[in-house]
Design a protein around this motif. Sequence first.
Motif, mmCIF file in Angstrom:
data_model
loop_
_atom_site.group_PDB
_atom_site.id
_atom_site.type_symbol
_atom_site.label_atom_id
_atom_site.label_comp_id
_atom_site.label_asym_id
_atom_site.label_seq_id
_atom_site.Cartn_x
_atom_site.Cartn_y
_atom_site.Cartn_z
ATOM 1 N N TYR A 154 -16.210 -8.556 -32.677
ATOM 2 C CA TYR A 154 -16.594 -10.072 -33.236
ATOM 3 C C TYR A 154 -15.668 -10.781 -33.804
ATOM 4 O O TYR A 154 -14.417 -10.372 -34.124
ATOM 5 C CB TYR A 154 -17.553 -9.755 -34.391
ATOM 6 C CG TYR A 154 -18.757 -8.801 -33.969
ATOM 7 C CD1 TYR A 154 -20.126 -9.487 -33.485
ATOM 8 C CD2 TYR A 154 -18.929 -7.602 -33.983
ATOM 9 C CE1 TYR A 154 -21.020 -8.840 -33.117
ATOM 10 C CE2 TYR A 154 -20.020 -6.782 -33.868
ATOM 11 C CZ TYR A 154 -21.219 -7.702 -33.183
ATOM 12 O OH TYR A 154 -22.325 -6.828 -32.765
ATOM 13 N N ARG A 155 -15.931 -12.144 -33.320
ATOM 14 C CA ARG A 155 -14.918 -13.204 -33.803
ATOM 15 C C ARG A 155 -15.541 -13.851 -34.965
ATOM 16 O O ARG A 155 -16.619 -14.251 -35.045
ATOM 17 C CB ARG A 155 -14.638 -14.239 -32.773
ATOM 18 C CG ARG A 155 -13.561 -15.269 -33.062
ATOM 19 C CD ARG A 155 -13.337 -16.119 -31.963
ATOM 20 N NE ARG A 155 -14.603 -16.917 -31.627
ATOM 21 C CZ ARG A 155 -15.038 -16.994 -30.020
ATOM 22 N NH1 ARG A 155 -14.458 -16.219 -29.360
ATOM 23 N NH2 ARG A 155 -16.130 -17.652 -30.012
ATOM 24 N N GLN A 156 -14.963 -13.890 -36.188
ATOM 25 C CA GLN A 156 -15.229 -14.577 -37.406
ATOM 26 C C GLN A 156 -14.911 -16.274 -37.297
ATOM 27 O O GLN A 156 -13.760 -16.435 -37.194
ATOM 28 C CB GLN A 156 -14.752 -14.002 -38.601
ATOM 29 C CG GLN A 156 -14.610 -12.477 -38.580
ATOM 30 C CD GLN A 156 -16.045 -11.932 -38.740
ATOM 31 O OE1 GLN A 156 -16.878 -12.724 -39.462
ATOM 32 N NE2 GLN A 156 -16.439 -10.869 -37.874
ATOM 33 N N ASN A 157 -15.812 -17.012 -37.123
ATOM 34 C CA ASN A 157 -15.827 -18.509 -36.960
ATOM 35 C C ASN A 157 -15.830 -19.353 -38.205
ATOM 36 O O ASN A 157 -15.426 -20.454 -38.013
ATOM 37 C CB ASN A 157 -16.865 -18.967 -35.788
ATOM 38 C CG ASN A 157 -16.590 -18.339 -34.370
ATOM 39 O OD1 ASN A 157 -15.334 -17.988 -34.247
ATOM 40 N ND2 ASN A 157 -17.700 -17.993 -33.949
ATOM 41 N N GLN A 187 -20.318 -16.021 -36.829
ATOM 42 C CA GLN A 187 -19.897 -14.671 -36.315
ATOM 43 C C GLN A 187 -20.276 -14.518 -34.656
ATOM 44 O O GLN A 187 -21.507 -14.770 -34.607
ATOM 45 C CB GLN A 187 -20.252 -13.382 -37.010
ATOM 46 C CG GLN A 187 -19.760 -12.197 -36.338
ATOM 47 C CD GLN A 187 -19.642 -11.040 -37.204
ATOM 48 O OE1 GLN A 187 -18.822 -10.860 -37.989
ATOM 49 N NE2 GLN A 187 -20.546 -10.026 -37.079
ATOM 50 N N GLN A 188 -19.582 -14.326 -33.653
ATOM 51 C CA GLN A 188 -20.034 -14.180 -32.597
ATOM 52 C C GLN A 188 -19.144 -12.993 -31.683
ATOM 53 O O GLN A 188 -18.200 -12.735 -31.959
ATOM 54 C CB GLN A 188 -19.540 -15.443 -31.668
ATOM 55 C CG GLN A 188 -20.181 -15.549 -30.255
ATOM 56 C CD GLN A 188 -19.263 -15.162 -29.328
ATOM 57 O OE1 GLN A 188 -17.966 -14.987 -29.384
ATOM 58 N NE2 GLN A 188 -19.772 -14.784 -28.175
#
Length: 287
Positions: A17-20, A26-27
Amino acid sequence: METQIARTIREHWYVQYRQNGYPHVQQGWVLPPGREQDFDPFVVMADDWFKRGTFSDHPHRGFQTITYVIDGRLEHSDNHGGYSILDAGDVQYMNAGYAARHAEEAFADDVIHTLQLWVNLPKALKRSPASYQDVCLEEAPVVEIDGGSLRVYSGKTAGVTGPLRSAVPVQMVELSLQAGAEYDLTLPAQDNGHLYVLQGELAFGPEANEVILGKTGVGLFNWPNEKGQTESVLRVRALQRSKVLVYSGKPLREQVVAHGPFVMNTIEEIEEAYADFRAGKFGPPSQ
């Protein structure tokens, strides 16, 4: 008597996951971009947490989406007058066809958690009209099994047929099992497909080469592609109280070019889609 094919897991991983930050909190990629031939007829699958303002008005062409709401409320609107609010366990299907323009937003101040699967359209259907279908949780039939239940959103299995009607047939089920329970899930033998673990820990495939996956685990099925066979079986064994989504579909075996919000057969068709959108051929913004 026809022998059923035993499905195994040919490849597996866990979602990263990428924390945006806000609004797209989150994606992660369940099925990452760039592997369309491996995933055929599927293109990508995204696991998203987001607030309002993430997926406002935007266009699509050349594929279908199947969106499953894990938590929160999903507000959908399109430029053909469509509007709905989906809750946890609900599913929305979209055939983008030649020109869809819509918005998928978190309702009010919700932080929503969704899974969205992109399903390719064959070349012959890429100019079909856009359409939408909502499938509420209670509309999907549930089959009670030993130690659990099977909810069928799309396709036919366990003697029931799901209500989702996709332009390209897809099987989508949600399997819930108590710890220690086992189930043999029937899949069309010619289908490619994958699974995504929502909860718990499960073992997949025959005992001799089973693969154990926990929450956010992804598994691709082996692709036997044996002519004359109609059914295959994926053995599932729960090590904990668990829930898993299973998707399958018949491969299209066509050239795929995916770029931005469009999935076509050539880069020239992608360029045409962008030009058509800029020229207003997708219609007015969604309301």
